[in-house]
Structures are given as structure tokens and as C-alpha cells.
Design a protein around this motif. Structure first.
Motif, PDB file in Angstrom:
ATOM      1  N   TRP A  15       0.644  -0.973  -0.081  1.00 35.86           N
ATOM      2  CA  TRP A  15      -0.230   0.215   0.044  1.00 35.86           C
ATOM      3  C   TRP A  15       0.757   1.266   0.143  1.00 35.86           C
ATOM      4  O   TRP A  15       0.728   2.438  -0.537  1.00 35.86           O
ATOM      5  CB  TRP A  15      -1.320  -0.489   1.430  1.00 35.86           C
ATOM      6  N   LEU A  16       2.131   0.884   0.668  1.00 31.59           N
ATOM      7  CA  LEU A  16       2.875   2.239   1.351  1.00 31.59           C
ATOM      8  C   LEU A  16       4.525   1.781  -0.050  1.00 31.59           C
ATOM      9  O   LEU A  16       4.419   0.678   1.560  1.00 31.59           O
ATOM     10  CB  LEU A  16       2.937   2.932   2.173  1.00 31.59           C
ATOM     11  N   SER A  17       5.367   2.213  -0.265  1.00 27.64           N
ATOM     12  CA  SER A  17       6.244   1.182  -0.770  1.00 27.64           C
ATOM     13  C   SER A  17       7.207   1.616   0.366  1.00 27.64           C
ATOM     14  O   SER A  17       7.500   2.895   1.066  1.00 27.64           O
ATOM     15  CB  SER A  17       7.510   2.290  -2.220  1.00 27.64           C
ATOM     16  N   LYS A  18       8.244   0.952   0.420  1.00 29.82           N
ATOM     17  CA  LYS A  18       9.309   0.878   1.812  1.00 29.82           C
ATOM     18  C   LYS A  18      10.045   2.045   1.435  1.00 29.82           C
ATOM     19  O   LYS A  18      10.339   2.496   2.555  1.00 29.82           O
ATOM     20  CB  LYS A  18       9.804   0.259   0.874  1.00 29.82           C
ATOM     21  N   LYS A  19      10.366   2.821   0.667  1.00 22.32           N
ATOM     22  CA  LYS A  19      11.087   4.084   0.639  1.00 22.32           C
ATOM     23  C   LYS A  19      10.501   5.496   1.330  1.00 22.32           C
ATOM     24  O   LYS A  19      10.460   6.281   1.552  1.00 22.32           O
ATOM     25  CB  LYS A  19      11.346   4.365  -0.511  1.00 22.32           C
ATOM     26  N   LYS A  20       8.843   4.892   0.764  1.00 23.15           N
ATOM     27  CA  LYS A  20       8.125   6.611   1.276  1.00 23.15           C
ATOM     28  C   LYS A  20       7.269   5.903   2.616  1.00 23.15           C
ATOM     29  O   LYS A  20       6.665   6.462   3.674  1.00 23.15           O
ATOM     30  CB  LYS A  20       6.702   6.601   0.572  1.00 23.15           C
ATOM     31  N   PHE A  35       2.894  -6.149   7.528  1.00 25.09           N
ATOM     32  CA  PHE A  35       2.572  -6.997   7.346  1.00 25.09           C
ATOM     33  C   PHE A  35       0.626  -5.937   6.808  1.00 25.09           C
ATOM     34  O   PHE A  35      -0.244  -6.028   6.729  1.00 25.09           O
ATOM     35  CB  PHE A  35       1.777  -7.306   8.581  1.00 25.09           C
ATOM     36  N   CYS A  36       0.564  -4.877   8.235  1.00 21.30           N
ATOM     37  CA  CYS A  36      -0.339  -3.916   7.692  1.00 21.30           C
ATOM     38  C   CYS A  36      -0.797  -3.179   6.389  1.00 21.30           C
ATOM     39  O   CYS A  36      -1.578  -3.104   5.207  1.00 21.30           O
ATOM     40  CB  CYS A  36      -0.504  -2.846   8.805  1.00 21.30           C
ATOM     41  N   ASN A  37       1.010  -2.820   6.196  1.00 17.56           N
ATOM     42  CA  ASN A  37       0.569  -2.736   5.102  1.00 17.56           C
ATOM     43  C   ASN A  37       0.546  -3.409   3.652  1.00 17.56           C
ATOM     44  O   ASN A  37      -0.369  -3.075   2.348  1.00 17.56           O
ATOM     45  CB  ASN A  37       2.642  -2.254   5.001  1.00 17.56           C
ATOM     46  N   PHE A  38       0.575  -4.422   3.813  1.00 23.28           N
ATOM     47  CA  PHE A  38       0.219  -5.161   2.599  1.00 23.28           C
ATOM     48  C   PHE A  38      -1.014  -5.370   2.858  1.00 23.28           C
ATOM     49  O   PHE A  38      -1.967  -5.592   1.595  1.00 23.28           O
ATOM     50  CB  PHE A  38       1.349  -6.649   3.024  1.00 23.28           C
ATOM     51  N   LEU A  39      -1.314  -6.017   3.891  1.00 24.44           N
ATOM     52  CA  LEU A  39      -3.372  -6.222   4.228  1.00 24.44           C
ATOM     53  C   LEU A  39      -3.729  -5.587   3.289  1.00 24.44           C
ATOM     54  O   LEU A  39      -5.206  -5.721   2.918  1.00 24.44           O
ATOM     55  CB  LEU A  39      -3.574  -6.176   5.563  1.00 24.44           C
ATOM     56  N   LEU A  40      -3.213  -3.918   3.551  1.00 26.14           N
ATOM     57  CA  LEU A  40      -4.311  -3.022   3.449  1.00 26.14           C
ATOM     58  C   LEU A  40      -4.549  -2.993   1.881  1.00 26.14           C
ATOM     59  O   LEU A  40      -5.341  -1.613   1.103  1.00 26.14           O
ATOM     60  CB  LEU A  40      -3.833  -1.563   3.291  1.00 26.14           C
ATOM     61  N   THR A  41      -3.887  -3.442   1.115  1.00 25.38           N
ATOM     62  CA  THR A  41      -3.795  -3.701  -0.996  1.00 25.38           C
ATOM     63  C   THR A  41      -4.792  -4.840  -0.570  1.00 25.38           C
ATOM     64  O   THR A  41      -5.420  -5.792  -1.906  1.00 25.38           O
ATOM     65  CB  THR A  41      -3.031  -4.239  -1.335  1.00 25.38           C
ATOM     66  N   MET A  77      -9.745  -1.177   5.274  1.00 25.06           N
ATOM     67  CA  MET A  77      -8.951  -0.781   5.998  1.00 25.06           C
ATOM     68  C   MET A  77      -9.035  -1.020   7.582  1.00 25.06           C
ATOM     69  O   MET A  77      -8.495  -1.786   7.673  1.00 25.06           O
ATOM     70  CB  MET A  77      -9.227   0.941   5.656  1.00 25.06           C
ATOM     71  N   LEU A  78     -10.504  -1.899   7.812  1.00 20.21           N
ATOM     72  CA  LEU A  78     -11.005  -1.970   8.939  1.00 20.21           C
ATOM     73  C   LEU A  78     -10.896  -3.357   9.306  1.00 20.21           C
ATOM     74  O   LEU A  78      -9.603  -3.544  10.051  1.00 20.21           O
ATOM     75  CB  LEU A  78     -12.444  -1.984   8.581  1.00 20.21           C
ATOM     76  N   THR A  79     -11.098  -4.211   8.178  1.00 17.90           N
ATOM     77  CA  THR A  79     -10.039  -5.524   8.153  1.00 17.90           C
ATOM     78  C   THR A  79      -8.900  -6.170   8.341  1.00 17.90           C
ATOM     79  O   THR A  79      -8.760  -6.595   9.145  1.00 17.90           O
ATOM     80  CB  THR A  79     -10.904  -6.422   6.985  1.00 17.90           C
ATOM     81  N   ALA A  80      -7.975  -5.365   7.486  1.00 20.84           N
ATOM     82  CA  ALA A  80      -6.889  -5.366   7.543  1.00 20.84           C
ATOM     83  C   ALA A  80      -6.265  -4.593   8.751  1.00 20.84           C
ATOM     84  O   ALA A  80      -5.187  -5.801   9.016  1.00 20.84           O
ATOM     85  CB  ALA A  80      -6.356  -3.860   5.853  1.00 20.84           C
ATOM     86  N   ILE A  81      -6.600  -3.685   8.616  1.00 18.95           N
ATOM     87  CA  ILE A  81      -6.150  -2.910  11.022  1.00 18.95           C
ATOM     88  C   ILE A  81      -6.379  -4.207  11.826  1.00 18.95           C
ATOM     89  O   ILE A  81      -5.326  -4.668  12.422  1.00 18.95           O
ATOM     90  CB  ILE A  81      -6.693  -2.171  11.258  1.00 18.95           C
ATOM     91  N   MET A  82      -7.642  -4.330  11.963  1.00 19.17           N
ATOM     92  CA  MET A  82      -7.577  -6.268  12.829  1.00 19.17           C
ATOM     93  C   MET A  82      -7.288  -7.274  12.488  1.00 19.17           C
ATOM     94  O   MET A  82      -6.729  -7.540  13.495  1.00 19.17           O
ATOM     95  CB  MET A  82      -9.695  -6.120  12.108  1.00 19.17           C
ATOM     96  N   ILE A  83      -6.264  -7.740  11.126  1.00 18.99           N
ATOM     97  CA  ILE A  83      -6.407  -8.856  10.965  1.00 18.99           C
ATOM     98  C   ILE A  83      -4.823  -8.746  11.652  1.00 18.99           C
ATOM     99  O   ILE A  83      -3.873  -9.296  12.159  1.00 18.99           O
ATOM    100  CB  ILE A  83      -6.538  -9.333   9.709  1.00 18.99           C
ATOM    101  N   GLY A 118      -1.710   0.612  14.350  1.00 23.52           N
ATOM    102  CA  GLY A 118      -2.843   0.372  12.397  1.00 23.52           C
ATOM    103  C   GLY A 118      -3.466   1.303  11.628  1.00 23.52           C
ATOM    104  O   GLY A 118      -3.084   1.324  10.697  1.00 23.52           O
ATOM    105  N   TRP A 119      -4.521   1.885  13.019  1.00 21.24           N
ATOM    106  CA  TRP A 119      -5.098   3.320  12.072  1.00 21.24           C
ATOM    107  C   TRP A 119      -4.504   3.982  12.252  1.00 21.24           C
ATOM    108  O   TRP A 119      -4.712   5.055  11.526  1.00 21.24           O
ATOM    109  CB  TRP A 119      -6.373   3.125  13.511  1.00 21.24           C
ATOM    110  N   ILE A 120      -3.664   4.801  13.021  1.00 24.17           N
ATOM    111  CA  ILE A 120      -2.421   5.664  13.527  1.00 24.17           C
ATOM    112  C   ILE A 120      -1.443   5.910  11.614  1.00 24.17           C
ATOM    113  O   ILE A 120      -0.866   6.803  11.159  1.00 24.17           O
ATOM    114  CB  ILE A 120      -1.533   5.888  14.570  1.00 24.17           C
TER     115      ILE A 120
END
Length: 220
Positions: A69-74, A139-145, A149-155, A193-195
Motif C-alpha cells: 500500500w505504501l512503498s518501502k521508500k515512503k 503486514f498492515c501495509n500489505f493487508l491494506l491492498t 481498511m477496518l479488516t486489514a487493521i483488525m487482522i 495500525g489506524w495511526i
């Protein structure tokens, strides 16, 4: 072209990671109980965690660099939204009240570098920096794709909670100890995760994580 990682692959890698960490915690506990104390324990914990977690994290990043969701460089940047500052104020207020209620005034541990005091560096800095890189950064970064949002953060919060179970087992916590820790760590995983999602920056969740762990260790 590199093969894309599926959710099954990510969860499989997490399971391997979890099993490795379970074995390592049991082994470390045996070594530290018999041969090392104080600062030696602290440095061993920091080095072992850094080697295992960061190595795996960098490997996962290299395999999924086009799927995040967000590249490693960012990951680390200068975005600090209002939600971060509000959460920081709430954290500090809650931790201050917890210290005051528990100790009936200002308190700071008198033995942060001894065996009885715990592991100063591994708790106050290493945990926040390394755990945020792996759980929010990957993990959160990958799951967001893959999820909303809610499901990714919970997992990712559940995965974050589960990686603490080997520590609870190695420490021999009571049932109430497990319950108390889950009641703290799981909500924190959700907040971090939300932050991360709101800021699109790994620094805010890392700072909150370090502030929480440091205050609990030193003052509460």
C-alpha cells in the motif's frame, strides 16, 4: 517477472516466523535464567530480535515491493496528522494517571538495567522500532491492498497480538496475566495500525509504541 505473493503465502510466512519466535523465546529464557543477568540479558534480547525480525522483514519487503500500500521508500516521512498528536496526548495522560493511581504519586523504577528491572533497551526502544517495521511497515501495509481498511487493521492487530504469545509462555504468565496482556496489546495493535493508515508514515505509530513501552517500563 517475480511471482506475486498471495495472502496464503504471507500467512504461511507469518506462521514460520511465529514458530521461530516460539523456539527462540524458549531457548533465550533457558540461557538467561542460567547464565546471564541484567544488561547482558538486555543486549542479547535486542541483538536476537533485531537479527531475526529485521532480516525477515527485509526479505518480505524485497518479495512484495510492488504489492504494498505504501512503498518501502515512503514508509518514513514527515507526515504527522492531528490524529497522531491527539493519540499522543491521550497516551501521556492515561499513563500519567496510571502511574499516579498505582504508586500514589510520581514514581520511576530504580533498577532499569538489572535482571529484576527488566530489559531497558529491548523494551523502551527496540520493541517499538522493530515491531512497527514488521507489523505496520509490512503486514498492515500489505493487508491494506487486500482488504478494506477496518479488516486489514483488525487482522494485523491479531497477528501482532499472537506474536506476543511465545513471550507470555516463556515468562510463565498466569491466566490473569495472559488476559491482562491481551486486553492491552490487542487494542494497541489496532491503534497503531489506524495511526499508520491515517498518517501514511511509520514514524507516528513507532513514536506512540516507544512512548507507551517506555512509560510502562519506567513509570507504571
Amino acid at each position: 517477472m517475480r511471482k506475486q505473493w498471495s495472502l496464503k503465502t504471507v500467512y504461511g510466512n507469518y506462521l514460520i516466523f511465529w514458530l521461530i519466535w516460539l523456539v527462540v523465546q524458549g531457548y533465550l529464557k533457558g540461557i538467561q535464567t542460567q547464565y546471564t543477568t541484567g544488561m547482558a540479558n538486555d543486549l542479547i534480547n535486542v541483538v536476537v530480535k533485531a537479527v531475526i525480525w529485521i532480516s525477515l522483514g527485509l526479505f518480505w519487503f524485497s518479495r512484495t515491493q510492488n504489492q504494498l500500500w505504501l512503498s518501502k521508500k515512503k514508509l518514513y516521512n514527515s507526515r504527522f496528522p492531528i490524529e497522531f498528536w491527539l493519540a499522543l496526548v491521550i497516551f501521556i495522560g492515561y499513563l500519567f494517571m496510571s502511574m499516579w493511581i498505582r504508586h500514589h504519586g510520581f514514581y520511576i523504577t530504580t533498577h532499569p538495567f538489572t535482571k529484576e528491572g527488566g530489559n531497558f533497551l529491548s523494551v523502551t526502544l527496540a520493541a517499538g522500532l522493530i515491531e512497527e517495521l514488521v507489523f505496520r511497515g509490512f503486514f498492515c501495509n500489505f493487508l491494506l491492498t487486500k482488504y478494506d481498511m477496518l479488516t486489514a487493521i483488525m487482522i494485523q492487530a491479531l497477528l501482532f497480538q499472537a506474536i506476543h504469545f511465545p513471550i507470555y509462555w516463556a515468562e510463565g504468565l498466569s491466566l490473569m496475566g495472559w488476559v491482562a496482556n491481551v486486553a492491552t496489546v490487542l487494542p494497541l495493535g489496532i491503534v497503531f495500525g489506524w495511526i499508520f493508515y491515517r498518517s501514511r508514515n511509520l514514524w507516528p505509530s513507532t513514536i506512540l509504541h516507544c512512548v507507551w513501552d517506555t512509560a510502562i517500563f519506567l513509570f507504571v
